[in-house]
Design an enzyme around this catalytic site. Structure first.
Site, PDB file in Angstrom:
ATOM      1  N   TRP A  54       0.839  -1.198   0.000  1.00 23.84           N
ATOM      2  CA  TRP A  54       0.000   0.000   0.000  1.00 23.84           C
ATOM      3  C   TRP A  54       0.872   1.245   0.000  1.00 23.84           C
ATOM      4  CZ3 TRP A  54      -3.127  -4.039   0.738  1.00 23.84           C
ATOM      5  CH2 TRP A  54      -4.492  -3.876   0.477  1.00 23.84           C
ATOM      6  N   ASP A 190     -10.893   6.043   4.928  1.00 23.27           N
ATOM      7  CA  ASP A 190     -11.988   5.606   4.072  1.00 23.27           C
ATOM      8  C   ASP A 190     -13.413   5.926   4.540  1.00 23.27           C
ATOM      9  OD1 ASP A 190      -9.591   4.525   3.329  1.00 23.27           O
ATOM     10  OD2 ASP A 190     -10.166   2.449   3.647  1.00 23.27           O
ATOM     11  N   GLU A 425      -3.878  -2.313  14.265  1.00 22.68           N
ATOM     12  CA  GLU A 425      -4.170  -1.351  13.192  1.00 22.68           C
ATOM     13  C   GLU A 425      -4.747  -0.060  13.785  1.00 22.68           C
ATOM     14  OE1 GLU A 425      -7.018  -2.945  10.454  1.00 22.68           O
ATOM     15  OE2 GLU A 425      -6.650  -1.421   8.919  1.00 22.68           O
TER      16      GLU A 425
HETATM   17  C1  9WN Z   1      -8.348   0.334   1.282  1.00 18.65           C
HETATM   18  C2  9WN Z   1      -3.722  -0.523   4.217  1.00 18.65           C
HETATM   19  C3  9WN Z   1      -4.898   0.427   4.041  1.00 18.65           C
HETATM   20  C4  9WN Z   1      -4.585   1.855   4.534  1.00 18.65           C
HETATM   21  C5  9WN Z   1      -5.827   2.722   4.589  1.00 18.65           C
HETATM   22  C6  9WN Z   1      -6.881   2.004   5.418  1.00 18.65           C
HETATM   23  C7  9WN Z   1      -7.185   0.636   4.811  1.00 18.65           C
HETATM   24  C8  9WN Z   1      -7.966  -0.271   2.627  1.00 18.65           C
HETATM   25  C9  9WN Z   1      -9.035  -1.230   3.099  1.00 18.65           C
HETATM   26  O1  9WN Z   1      -6.005  -0.135   4.763  1.00 18.65           O
HETATM   27  O2  9WN Z   1      -7.760   0.829   3.525  1.00 18.65           O
HETATM   28  O3  9WN Z   1      -7.264   1.086   0.784  1.00 18.65           O
HETATM   29  O4  9WN Z   1      -9.162  -2.284   2.466  1.00 18.65           O
HETATM   30  O5  9WN Z   1      -9.763  -0.944   4.047  1.00 18.65           O
HETATM   31  O6  9WN Z   1      -8.033   2.777   5.508  1.00 18.65           O
HETATM   32  O7  9WN Z   1      -5.504   3.977   5.155  1.00 18.65           O
HETATM   33  O8  9WN Z   1      -3.645   2.446   3.684  1.00 18.65           O
HETATM   34  O9  9WN Z   1      -3.284  -0.499   5.535  1.00 18.65           O
END
Ligand code: 9WN
Length: 457
Positions: A54, A190, A425
């Site tokens: 990511w 999100d 997280e």
């Molecule tokens: C969608 C990876 C990512 C973070 C985001 C967090 C969450 C993803 C998800 O996880 O988003 O991108 O599937 O929920 O909101 O900030 O980068 O950790």
């Protein structure tokens, strides 16, 4: 092998003493999480929930690696930028390896429909907050004595510049100095209550019903993840962008979700400062970056400062209205040095939440959304819990304004949360309890960074 959620740094509750042993074992626990999530070329955000690379996670992770394993920090960022698009965009996910445990997958995105997508690398088709110049600077600063960072910097600089150019060229159609986000995933936060109203517009009549195959709920409880209604809209946006072959002018003009986000633009503005510093190191021209800094600082004042609330608020471009929802993002402009001193107190004062350890003078954190607000949910994702990356940015911001005591209260709280509950997280805002995915990489990385900022206690 997965790291157990049983944290070796667990500390006897009620013991308020500074404790070197605590710091040492906390660092060992953080490294163990990162080692377990390290794939050899990038770090998974978490072992099960997020199997790919990511975007902004890698930036925070590199900051944590900078003092621990600068080689890995460089590899991490190099891997991420392998997914950079020809137009400069760094995608929010790079799918280096196939995995059937995350939705939506590379085959759902079909980024290859865009002529801008890179060859031979699978990615998503949207971006995330551009923390990378800040991360590269952290690596360069901390690794200078150990490694040939100049080569790394020379390699990364044009890529960073291309990313910032993408944001100012393709995402700032009116030339205001603010980048537009076209999907809540781009903002990184999100399901923040900030987006509730703007997202209602995604139910555009005539759009096909999206196919939603949620896999996140196999790992984390529904009470801690976004609602199905939100997911339907997230995927509806993906379907729409794919059908437009990720044509940026169209996404920016026609997406039913378009916001100027305070957090995203704070990260961008801060990254511009760091990019400027990197340009100076290399003797590169700086006029373009200084112009971005000038424009974005002005735009915060003109378009995001809300005189009625005396607060920075994101703006919905579809309705043309400010989004007057009080979330942790309102304090993130500190990270970019945006507000003057007179505004700082107001920006952080109201946001601190009760210390889960019952010591309000010694510890505090900024929850994603305050319990006094409508729709607060203590355990649900970006609607109440404490996130380490956002608190880390506010910590950095407070230090920038020399508010050392407040900064240190945040630092202490984050270290204690990780010490008592593990590297989660996100965390319950008023109890020492982890939420979402265990063994989360940016939590571990930023705890390592915070441990390097001074002793424990
Ligand atoms: C969608 C990876 C990512 C973070 C985001 C967090 C969450 C993803 C998800 O996880 O988003 O991108 O599937 O929920 O909101 O900030 O980068 O950790």
């Amino acid at each position: 092998m997965l790291v157990s959620t049983e944290n070796p740094a667990r500390r006897p509750s009620g013991d308020p003493r500074p404790d070197l042993a605590f710091g040492v074992s906390l660092a060992a626990g953080a490294k163990a999480v990162l080692d377990a999530n390290w794939t050899g070329s990038f770090t998974r955000p978490s072992p099960r929930l997020y199997p790919h690379q990511w975007n902004w996670d890698s930036g925070f992770i590199a900051i944590g690696y900078a003092g621990y394993s600068p080689e890995r920090a460089m590899t991490e960022l190099r891997s991420l930028f392998r997914g950079q698009w020809r137009n400069g965009m760094v995608p929010h996910i790079v799918f280096h390896h196939p995995s059937d445990t995350y939705f939506p997958d590379a085959a759902d995105w079909r980024a290859d429909r865009s002529p801008d997508a890179p060859d031979g690398v699978f990615t998503s088709g949207i971006t995330q907050p551009p923390i990378h110049a800040t991360a590269v600077r952290a690596v360069v600063e901390r690794a200078t004595r150990k490694l040939d960072v100049l080569r790394f910097l020379e390699e990364m600089y044009p890529k960073l510049l291309a990313l910032h150019r993408f944001l100012y060229r393709d995402r700032d159609p009116d030339g205001l100095g603010l980048a537009v986000c076209v999907h809540p995933w781009e903002t990184g936060i999100d399901n923040s209550p900030k987006w509730d109203r703007a997202l209602l517009g995604v139910d555009a009549a005539g759009l096909p019903i999206p196919v939603v195959r949620r896999k996140d709920l196999l790992v984390v409880g529904t009470d801690q993840r976004p609602a199905d209604d939100d997911y339907r809209r997230y995927i509806q946006l993906v379907d729409l962008f794919r059908s437009w072959d990720y044509d940026q002018p169209r996404m920016v003009r026609e997406s039913p979700f378009q916001v100027y986000d305070v957090l995203f633009n704070s990260v961008l503005h801060r990254a511009n400062w760091d990019l400027l510093e990197l340009a100076r190191v290399l003797g590169e021209p700086t006029a373009e970056i200084r112009e971005w800094l000038r424009k974005t600082a002005g735009a915060f004042e003109t378009h995001l400062w809300d005189e009625q609330d005396r607060m920075y608020h994101s703006r919905d471009l579809v309705s043309g209205q400010p989004i007057r929802v009080h979330t942790a993002s309102c304090a993130v402009p500190l990270f970019a040095g945006v507000p003057d001193h007179a505004r700082v107190e107001r920006l952080v004062g109201g946001f601190f939440t009760a210390c889960p350890f019952g010591e309000p003078d010694r510890c505090a954190s900024v929850p994603s959304y305050h319990e006094s607000q409508e729709g607060f949910q203590a355990v649900n994702y970006w609607r109440g819990p404490v996130w380490v990356n956002v608190n880390w940015m506010i910590y950095e911001g407070l230090r920038r304004y020399r508010l050392i005591d407040s900064a240190d209260r945040i630092r202490r709280n984050l270290l204690r949360l990780a010490g008592q509950a593990g590297f989660w997280e996100y965390y319950h805002p008023t109890e020492p309890r982890g939420l979402g995915s265990p063994d989360f990489s940016w939590t571990a990385a930023l705890v390592l960074d915070l441990l390097g900022r001074g002793g424990w206690g």
